[in-house]
Design an enzyme around this catalytic site. Structure first.
Site, PDB file in Angstrom:
ATOM      1  N   GLU A 193       0.883  -1.165   0.000  1.00 48.40           N
ATOM      2  CA  GLU A 193       0.000   0.000   0.000  1.00 48.40           C
ATOM      3  C   GLU A 193       0.921   1.215   0.000  1.00 48.40           C
ATOM      4  O   GLU A 193       1.847   1.294   0.809  1.00 48.40           O
ATOM      5  CB  GLU A 193      -0.882   0.005   1.248  1.00 48.40           C
ATOM      6  CG  GLU A 193      -1.862  -1.150   1.317  1.00 48.40           C
ATOM      7  CD  GLU A 193      -3.007  -1.002   0.325  1.00 48.40           C
ATOM      8  OE1 GLU A 193      -3.207   0.121  -0.197  1.00 48.40           O
ATOM      9  OE2 GLU A 193      -3.697  -1.999   0.070  1.00 48.40           O
ATOM     10  N   THR A 199      11.394   3.093  -0.357  1.00 49.83           N
ATOM     11  CA  THR A 199      11.165   4.476  -0.753  1.00 49.83           C
ATOM     12  C   THR A 199      12.069   5.425   0.019  1.00 49.83           C
ATOM     13  O   THR A 199      12.446   5.137   1.174  1.00 49.83           O
ATOM     14  CB  THR A 199       9.690   4.858  -0.496  1.00 49.83           C
ATOM     15  OG1 THR A 199       9.506   6.264  -0.650  1.00 49.83           O
ATOM     16  CG2 THR A 199       9.261   4.479   0.915  1.00 49.83           C
ATOM     17  N   ASP A 200      12.378   6.575  -0.585  1.00 49.72           N
ATOM     18  CA  ASP A 200      13.147   7.578   0.138  1.00 49.72           C
ATOM     19  C   ASP A 200      12.356   8.202   1.278  1.00 49.72           C
ATOM     20  O   ASP A 200      12.927   8.861   2.153  1.00 49.72           O
ATOM     21  CB  ASP A 200      13.648   8.672  -0.814  1.00 49.72           C
ATOM     22  CG  ASP A 200      12.541   9.407  -1.571  1.00 49.72           C
ATOM     23  OD1 ASP A 200      11.348   9.102  -1.373  1.00 49.72           O
ATOM     24  OD2 ASP A 200      12.885  10.293  -2.388  1.00 49.72           O
ATOM     25  N   GLU A 201      11.042   7.984   1.310  1.00 49.47           N
ATOM     26  CA  GLU A 201      10.215   8.577   2.364  1.00 49.47           C
ATOM     27  C   GLU A 201      10.550   8.038   3.751  1.00 49.47           C
ATOM     28  O   GLU A 201      10.216   8.661   4.761  1.00 49.47           O
ATOM     29  CB  GLU A 201       8.733   8.384   2.053  1.00 49.47           C
ATOM     30  CG  GLU A 201       8.289   9.133   0.815  1.00 49.47           C
ATOM     31  CD  GLU A 201       6.783   9.161   0.644  1.00 49.47           C
ATOM     32  OE1 GLU A 201       6.081   9.349   1.652  1.00 49.47           O
ATOM     33  OE2 GLU A 201       6.322   8.998  -0.493  1.00 49.47           O
ATOM     34  N   TYR A 239       2.329   5.581   6.122  1.00 47.17           N
ATOM     35  CA  TYR A 239       2.877   4.840   4.979  1.00 47.17           C
ATOM     36  C   TYR A 239       4.376   4.655   5.115  1.00 47.17           C
ATOM     37  O   TYR A 239       4.895   3.525   5.053  1.00 47.17           O
ATOM     38  CB  TYR A 239       2.554   5.566   3.666  1.00 47.17           C
ATOM     39  CG  TYR A 239       3.475   5.157   2.530  1.00 47.17           C
ATOM     40  CD1 TYR A 239       3.503   3.834   2.084  1.00 47.17           C
ATOM     41  CD2 TYR A 239       4.338   6.077   1.933  1.00 47.17           C
ATOM     42  CE1 TYR A 239       4.370   3.441   1.066  1.00 47.17           C
ATOM     43  CE2 TYR A 239       5.199   5.694   0.917  1.00 47.17           C
ATOM     44  CZ  TYR A 239       5.210   4.382   0.485  1.00 47.17           C
ATOM     45  OH  TYR A 239       6.065   3.992  -0.521  1.00 47.17           O
ATOM     46  N   SER A 240       5.108   5.750   5.279  1.00 47.22           N
ATOM     47  CA  SER A 240       6.568   5.640   5.323  1.00 47.22           C
ATOM     48  C   SER A 240       7.031   4.870   6.565  1.00 47.22           C
ATOM     49  O   SER A 240       8.040   4.158   6.513  1.00 47.22           O
ATOM     50  CB  SER A 240       7.215   7.018   5.261  1.00 47.22           C
ATOM     51  OG  SER A 240       6.753   7.877   6.279  1.00 47.22           O
ATOM     52  N   LYS A 242       6.781   1.231   5.689  1.00 50.25           N
ATOM     53  CA  LYS A 242       7.872   0.818   4.806  1.00 50.25           C
ATOM     54  C   LYS A 242       9.190   0.731   5.584  1.00 50.25           C
ATOM     55  O   LYS A 242       9.999  -0.179   5.340  1.00 50.25           O
ATOM     56  CB  LYS A 242       8.009   1.795   3.645  1.00 50.25           C
ATOM     57  CG  LYS A 242       6.880   1.730   2.636  1.00 50.25           C
ATOM     58  CD  LYS A 242       6.773   0.393   1.919  1.00 50.25           C
ATOM     59  CE  LYS A 242       7.900   0.181   0.936  1.00 50.25           C
ATOM     60  NZ  LYS A 242       7.703  -1.064   0.133  1.00 50.25           N
ATOM     61  N   HIS A 299       3.285  16.705   6.009  1.00 49.82           N
ATOM     62  CA  HIS A 299       3.796  16.729   4.645  1.00 49.82           C
ATOM     63  C   HIS A 299       5.295  17.025   4.632  1.00 49.82           C
ATOM     64  O   HIS A 299       5.721  18.126   4.995  1.00 49.82           O
ATOM     65  CB  HIS A 299       3.033  17.792   3.844  1.00 49.82           C
ATOM     66  CG  HIS A 299       3.124  17.625   2.364  1.00 49.82           C
ATOM     67  ND1 HIS A 299       2.443  18.424   1.475  1.00 49.82           N
ATOM     68  CD2 HIS A 299       3.813  16.741   1.596  1.00 49.82           C
ATOM     69  CE1 HIS A 299       2.700  18.044   0.247  1.00 49.82           C
ATOM     70  NE2 HIS A 299       3.539  17.031   0.286  1.00 49.82           N
TER      71      HIS A 299
END
Length: 327
Positions: free
Chosen positions: A81, A122-124, A147-148, A151, A273
C-alpha cells in the site's frame, strides 16, 4: 532465473515485469498480486509469457506453496500500500500489507532457501530534508507518515533477516517515480488526467514541496542490476537527480496540454507533509554501474503524451471497469 515479482500488476511492478520480458527472456516470471484498486493485469498485456498467482502476500500458505511449486529462486518485492493520503485516513491496512506481508515473504524465503530477496522501498523512510543535502544509504530512518513508517518497518525486518539468518537481502530506496500505467492518484497522473478532463488541479499548501523525480524505466534498470550484482545485505538508493517543486510540475503539465492555469487550486496542506526529498545515488552508480537515461524534460513530455494516447486505459481504471472484468 525463476523470479517471483510481488505486486507485479501495479505501476512499478508491472514496469519491471515488462522490462524483464524485453531484456531477460531467459527468466521465468511469476507475478503474485492481490489486484487491489491499483493492480491491473492490463498493465501486462504486452508481456508474452508469465505465470499469474492471484493472492495476498499475507497468506502464508499461498506464499510458501508458490515458492515450492514453482521452485522460485529470487523474490523482488514491490507489493505495498503506497498512497500517503490513504495511510493518513486508515493506517491499519498499511501495517498489515507492508509490515506483516513483508515478514510473511521473508519467513517463507528463509525456509525455502531463496537466493535473493529485494525489498523495494522508498526515500520517504528517511523523512524530510532541509533546503540542502541529500539522503544517503547511511541517513537515519525518520518516517513521518503511517505509509513511510510501515515501509521503514518492512526495511528493518528485511535487514534483520539478513543479519540474523544470512538471507541474501538487498533494500532499494527510490525517489518519486513517474511513467506510463501509473494509477491516477499520485501527483503527475492525477494532474494529467484531471487536466484532460478540464477538472480542478489541487495543489497542497504553497506548492513548494520538492521531490526528486525518477522515470520508472530507470528505476527498473537499477533494480535489475541489484538483482544480478547487488552485494548481500547492502542498501542502494536510486534517484533521478531531477528536483522539482510540486507547483513546477503542475505548471509544466498545464503548459504542455494548453489548458487554463485557472484550473490550479491551492488546498489545505497534507498532514505531516515532508518538505523535500533528494537522493544521492552515487553508491549504485559507482558499485553497480547504473546511470539514469531519462532527463526529466524529455520524460515528462513522453508521459503526458502516453496519457493522451491511452485515454481509454485510464478511464477504465478510474471507473473500475477493469476490476469488474477481472472478477
Amino acid at each position: 532465473m525463476k523470479l517471483l515479482i510481488t505486486g507485479g500488476a501495479g505501476f512499478i511492478g508491472s514496469a519491471f515485469v515488462r522490462f524483464l520480458a524485453k531484456r531477460h527472456s531467459e527468466d521465468d516470471l511469476y507475478v503474485l498480486d492481490k489486484l487491489t484498486y491499483a493492480g491491473n493485469l492490463e498493465n501486462l498485456n504486452s508481456v508474452p509469457a508469465y505465470t499469474f498467482i492471484h493472492g495476498d502476500i499475507c497468506d502464508e500458505s499461498l506464499v510458501k506453496s508458490t515458492l515450492a511449486d514453482y521452485k522460485i529462486e529470487a523474490i523482488i518485492h514491490f507489493a505495498a500500500e503506497s498512497h500517503v493520503d490513504r495511510s493518513i485516513n486508515g493506517a491499519d491496512v498499511f501495517v498489515k500489507t507492508n509490515v506483516v506481508g513483508t515478514q510473511t515473504l521473508l519467513n517463507a524465503a528463509k525456509e525455502h532457501g531463496i537466493h535473493k530477496f529485494i525489498q523495494v522501498s522508498t526515500d520517504e523512510v528517511y523523512g524530510s530534508l532541509g533546503t540542502s543535502g541529500y539522503f544517503t544509504e547511511l541517513s537515519p530512518l525518520a518516517p513521518n507518515s503511517p505509509y513511510s513508517a510501515s515501509k521503514a518497518g518492512a526495511d528493518l525486518l528485511a535487514r534483520a533477516y539478513h543479519e540474523t539468518y544470512g538471507l541474501d537481502v538487498n533494500i532499494t530506496r527510490c525517489s518519486n517515480n513517474y511513467g506510463p500505467y501509473h494509477f491516477p492518484e499520485k501527483l503527475i497522473p492525477l494532474m494529467i488526467t484531471n487536466a484532460l478532463q478540464n477538472k480542478t488541479l489541487p495543489v497542497y499548501g504553497d506548492g513548494l514541496h520538492v521531490r526528486d523525480w525518477l522515470h520508472v524505466d530507470d528505476h527498473c534498470k537499477a533494480i535489475n542490476l541489484v538483482l544480478r550484482k547487488g552485494k548481500p545485505g547492502e542498501v542502494y538508493n536510486i534517484g533521478g537527480q531531477n528536483e522539482r517543486t510540486n507547483i513546477e510540475i503542475v505548471e509544466r503539465i498545464v503548459q504542455t496540454l494548453g489548458v487554463s492555469k485557472s484550473l490550479i487550486q491551492f488546498v489545505g496542506d497534507r498532514l505531516g507533509h515532508d518538505r523535500r526529498y533528494a537522493i544521492d545515488a552515487s553508491k549504485i552508480e559507482s558499485e553497480l554501474g547504473w546511470k539514469a537515461d531519462y532527463a526529466f524534460e524529455e520524460g515528462i513530455v513522453e508521459v503526458i503524451d502516453w496519457y493522451i494516447q491511452e485515454k481509454e486505459w485510464w478511464q477504465r481504471v478510474l471507473s473500475g471497469e477493469y476490476r469488474r472484468r477481472a472478477e
